[in-house]
Write a protein that holds these residues in place. Structure first.
Motif, PDB file in Angstrom:
ATOM      1  N   THR A 214       0.809  -1.224   0.000  1.00 26.53           N
ATOM      2  CA  THR A 214       0.000   0.000   0.000  1.00 26.53           C
ATOM      3  C   THR A 214       0.839   1.269   0.000  1.00 26.53           C
ATOM      4  N   GLY A 215       2.111   1.157   0.371  1.00 27.41           N
ATOM      5  CA  GLY A 215       2.950   2.339   0.492  1.00 27.41           C
ATOM      6  C   GLY A 215       3.502   2.844  -0.821  1.00 27.41           C
ATOM      7  N   MET A 216       4.305   3.888  -0.765  1.00 27.31           N
ATOM      8  CA  MET A 216       4.958   4.498  -1.917  1.00 27.31           C
ATOM      9  C   MET A 216       3.962   4.966  -2.973  1.00 27.31           C
ATOM     10  N   GLY A 217       2.890   5.634  -2.488  1.00 24.87           N
ATOM     11  CA  GLY A 217       1.945   6.283  -3.387  1.00 24.87           C
ATOM     12  C   GLY A 217       0.845   5.420  -3.951  1.00 24.87           C
ATOM     13  N   ARG A 218       0.845   4.143  -3.659  1.00 23.79           N
ATOM     14  CA  ARG A 218      -0.092   3.209  -4.304  1.00 23.79           C
ATOM     15  C   ARG A 218      -1.553   3.566  -4.073  1.00 23.79           C
ATOM     16  N   THR A 219      -1.910   4.070  -2.883  1.00 24.32           N
ATOM     17  CA  THR A 219      -3.325   4.313  -2.572  1.00 24.32           C
ATOM     18  C   THR A 219      -3.729   5.782  -2.683  1.00 24.32           C
ATOM     19  N   GLY A 220      -2.835   6.616  -3.215  1.00 25.88           N
ATOM     20  CA  GLY A 220      -3.203   8.017  -3.421  1.00 25.88           C
ATOM     21  C   GLY A 220      -2.561   8.992  -2.463  1.00 25.88           C
ATOM     22  N   THR A 221      -1.844   8.478  -1.460  1.00 31.11           N
ATOM     23  CA  THR A 221      -0.994   9.286  -0.590  1.00 31.11           C
ATOM     24  C   THR A 221       0.331   8.551  -0.473  1.00 31.11           C
ATOM     25  N   PHE A 222       1.379   9.250  -0.045  1.00 25.36           N
ATOM     26  CA  PHE A 222       2.702   8.613   0.013  1.00 25.36           C
ATOM     27  C   PHE A 222       2.631   7.324   0.828  1.00 25.36           C
ATOM     28  N   TYR A 223       2.002   7.388   1.997  1.00 25.18           N
ATOM     29  CA  TYR A 223       1.739   6.211   2.823  1.00 25.18           C
ATOM     30  C   TYR A 223       0.231   6.075   2.995  1.00 25.18           C
ATOM     31  N   ALA A 224      -0.258   4.855   3.001  1.00 31.94           N
ATOM     32  CA  ALA A 224      -1.693   4.651   3.167  1.00 31.94           C
ATOM     33  C   ALA A 224      -2.168   5.073   4.551  1.00 31.94           C
ATOM     34  N   PHE A 225      -1.311   4.935   5.576  1.00 33.49           N
ATOM     35  CA  PHE A 225      -1.783   5.240   6.934  1.00 33.49           C
ATOM     36  C   PHE A 225      -2.106   6.711   7.121  1.00 33.49           C
ATOM     37  N   GLU A 226      -1.632   7.567   6.204  1.00 30.34           N
ATOM     38  CA  GLU A 226      -1.990   8.985   6.279  1.00 30.34           C
ATOM     39  C   GLU A 226      -3.503   9.183   6.207  1.00 30.34           C
ATOM     40  N   GLN A 227      -4.193   8.293   5.506  1.00 32.92           N
ATOM     41  CA  GLN A 227      -5.634   8.409   5.309  1.00 32.92           C
ATOM     42  C   GLN A 227      -6.420   7.934   6.532  1.00 32.92           C
ATOM     43  N   TYR A 228      -5.721   7.365   7.516  1.00 31.59           N
ATOM     44  CA  TYR A 228      -6.394   6.800   8.685  1.00 31.59           C
ATOM     45  C   TYR A 228      -6.179   7.626   9.955  1.00 31.59           C
ATOM     46  N   ASP A 229      -5.421   8.709   9.840  1.00 36.97           N
ATOM     47  CA  ASP A 229      -5.173   9.591  10.988  1.00 36.97           C
ATOM     48  C   ASP A 229      -4.624   8.828  12.189  1.00 36.97           C
ATOM     49  N   ILE A 230      -3.601   8.015  11.921  1.00 33.39           N
ATOM     50  CA  ILE A 230      -2.929   7.293  12.998  1.00 33.39           C
ATOM     51  C   ILE A 230      -1.428   7.563  12.904  1.00 33.39           C
ATOM     52  N   GLU A 231      -0.725   7.239  13.975  1.00 36.95           N
ATOM     53  CA  GLU A 231       0.734   7.368  14.016  1.00 36.95           C
ATOM     54  C   GLU A 231       1.300   6.014  14.422  1.00 36.95           C
ATOM     55  N   PRO A 232       1.645   5.145  13.462  1.00 36.25           N
ATOM     56  CA  PRO A 232       2.137   3.811  13.817  1.00 36.25           C
ATOM     57  C   PRO A 232       3.472   3.876  14.542  1.00 36.25           C
ATOM     58  N   ASP A 233       3.710   2.865  15.364  1.00 37.57           N
ATOM     59  CA  ASP A 233       5.013   2.763  16.017  1.00 37.57           C
ATOM     60  C   ASP A 233       6.075   2.318  15.022  1.00 37.57           C
ATOM     61  N   MET A 234       5.649   1.467  14.088  1.00 37.70           N
ATOM     62  CA  MET A 234       6.532   1.012  13.014  1.00 37.70           C
ATOM     63  C   MET A 234       5.706   0.811  11.753  1.00 37.70           C
ATOM     64  N   PHE A 235       6.342   0.974  10.604  1.00 37.74           N
ATOM     65  CA  PHE A 235       5.734   0.539   9.351  1.00 37.74           C
ATOM     66  C   PHE A 235       6.819   0.038   8.427  1.00 37.74           C
ATOM     67  N   THR A 236       6.428  -0.841   7.519  1.00 41.96           N
ATOM     68  CA  THR A 236       7.397  -1.504   6.652  1.00 41.96           C
ATOM     69  C   THR A 236       7.113  -1.192   5.184  1.00 41.96           C
ATOM     70  N   LEU A 237       8.191  -1.112   4.423  1.00 39.78           N
ATOM     71  CA  LEU A 237       8.119  -0.772   3.006  1.00 39.78           C
ATOM     72  C   LEU A 237       8.978  -1.731   2.195  1.00 39.78           C
ATOM     73  N   ALA A 238       8.640  -1.875   0.927  1.00 40.28           N
ATOM     74  CA  ALA A 238       9.475  -2.604  -0.040  1.00 40.28           C
ATOM     75  C   ALA A 238       8.877  -2.330  -1.414  1.00 40.28           C
ATOM     76  N   LYS A 239       8.631  -3.369  -2.195  1.00 39.48           N
ATOM     77  CA  LYS A 239       8.002  -3.280  -3.513  1.00 39.48           C
ATOM     78  C   LYS A 239       8.321  -1.980  -4.249  1.00 39.48           C
ATOM     79  N   GLY A 240       7.443  -0.967  -4.179  1.00 38.84           N
ATOM     80  CA  GLY A 240       7.601   0.252  -4.951  1.00 38.84           C
ATOM     81  C   GLY A 240       8.759   1.137  -4.539  1.00 38.84           C
ATOM     82  N   LEU A 241       9.431   0.838  -3.437  1.00 38.34           N
ATOM     83  CA  LEU A 241      10.497   1.700  -2.948  1.00 38.34           C
ATOM     84  C   LEU A 241      11.675   1.798  -3.912  1.00 38.34           C
ATOM     85  N   GLY A 242      11.952   0.742  -4.668  1.00 32.77           N
ATOM     86  CA  GLY A 242      13.086   0.763  -5.585  1.00 32.77           C
ATOM     87  C   GLY A 242      12.714   0.728  -7.046  1.00 32.77           C
TER      88      GLY A 242
END
Length: 379
Positions: A214-242
């Motif tokens: 879901t990250g790296m712009g896939r859902t319409g924001t840089f990170y999907a969690f931006e749309q949920y108004d939360i602050e995760p303790d950790m999040f993980t990325l891969a796929k679209g990052l490179g």
């Protein structure tokens, strides 16, 4: 005879080149790729700035272990952190894949909290290494590889009551996808995610958001969690990052840094020079507002163009992560074959979902062409 293991069901053709949203096989046949290499080539194939960065770095240095400082790593880490709408400070660990990123998150959660239980969700997918596979709530992924890593609990997705009951003084972390990709493109309800975050905070449990798909712009924001108004303790990325170069990342609150001190965790190739050179350009490009405007416009175009299809039960997802739930699950493979014959590549998710993950750079005209073919097959 092939000298490869047969753990992949490979299609009988090879993709040998690509440009933008199109790829070609070894016979010169061109396909509109609505998969982005399974959500990886978010900026499209042959992206000139990514290619230029890779070539420039390749002329200098390909690899250097993490025994020395790396300005490239610092640059990409700063780019990733700058995109977080946060009040806390964050730190980044680089690796090579999504599974490795989730492994790091799970290890860090246990070490930082001194607790062992990890809560995940049914139909989730977090990777195929032992920890990530143990966090994956799909028996089909785990069958034959037991015993799994102990301490994992699988709950019903979007069910607050189940989570509240399962949390205990030994719960180190809750790990979840905001859209279950492999599980069938199933979005998390915003109220549920916010409740999960609140329960975790109250219980001293870390919240890990798996943003690998879901990250790296896939859902319409840089990170999907931006749309949920939360602050995760950790999040993980891969796929679209490179954009096709293997790279993964764990992003976590800086308060967790002490648990990952020198020697606690590592990766020979993590933060590789070539991977970082590509990721730096990807971060820069995805942060451009016009790209996210295109994601949202093309998403609206797809959702409008794919509604009211007689063979489709529901259309769900966010941004350019869309699932078409077929009424007849037995037709999924047939539909995918018909799409290939019409020169369109798509994916499956679960047992009856046709999954679309087009490049974020796909144009209005290319999207219209894809919709026309999908309608001709599913209409």
């Amino acid at each position: 005879m092939s000298h490869l293991f047969s753990n992949y069901n490979k299609l009988p053709f090879e993709i040998v080149e690509g440009q933008g949203a199109y790829v070609k096989d070894q016979q010169g046949k061109e396909y509109l790729d609505l998969t982005s290499g399974i959500g990886v080539v978010n900026l499209g194939y042959g992206h000139p700035e990514v290619q230029q960065a890779l070539l420039a770095q390749a002329e200098k240095l390909w690899h250097m272990p993490n025994l020395y400082e790396s300005q490239l790593q610092e640059t990409v880490a700063a780019q990733l952190v700058q995109q977080i709408p946060h009040t806390s400070e964050y730190a980044v660990y680089f690796c090579n894949s999504g599974a490795e990123a989730n492994e790091a998150a799970l290890k860090l959660a246990r070490k930082a909290t001194g607790r062992s239980q990890i809560i995940s969700f049914q139909q989730s997918f977090h990777g195929r290494t032992f920890g990530a596979m143990s966090a994956t709530g799909q028996a089909a992924i785990q069958d034959g590889f037991g015993p799994l890593v102990p301490g994992f609990t699988y709950l019903t997705y979007n069910d607050e009551a189940a989570l509240a009951q399962a949390l205990s003084a030994d719960t180190a972390a809750v790990i979840l996808e905001l859209i279950q990709g492999e599980g069938g493109v199933i979005p998390a309800e915003k109220e549920w995610v916010q409740a999960v975050a609140a329960h975790c905070k109250e219980n001293g449990t870390l919240l890990i958001i798996d943003e690998i798909q879901t990250g790296m712009g896939r859902t319409g924001t840089f990170y999907a969690f931006e749309q949920y108004d939360i602050e995760p303790d950790m999040f993980t990325l891969a796929k679209g990052l490179g954009n096709g170069i293997p790279v993964g990342a764990l992003v976590g609150k800086a308060a967790l840094k002490s648990a990952f001190g020198p020697g606690s965790h590592g990766s020979t190739f993590g933060g590789n020079k070539l991977a970082m050179a590509a990721a730096a350009v990807v971060c820069q490009q995805i942060a451009v507002p016009s790209l996210q405007d295109n994601v949202q416009a093309r998403s609206a175009q797809l959702l409008a163009g794919l509604k009211d299809l007689p063979t489709v039960q529901a259309v769900r997802g966010s941004g350019l992560m869309i699932g078409l739930v077929l009424k007849d699950a037995d037709t999924l493979q047939q539909v995918m074959q018909q799409l290939r014959e019409a020169h369109v590549l798509a994916l499956k998710a679960g047992t009856q979902v046709l999954r679309l993950l087009p490049p974020l750079t796909i144009t209005e005209e290319e999207t219209a062409a894809g919709i026309a073919i999908l309608r001709s097959i599913l209409g």
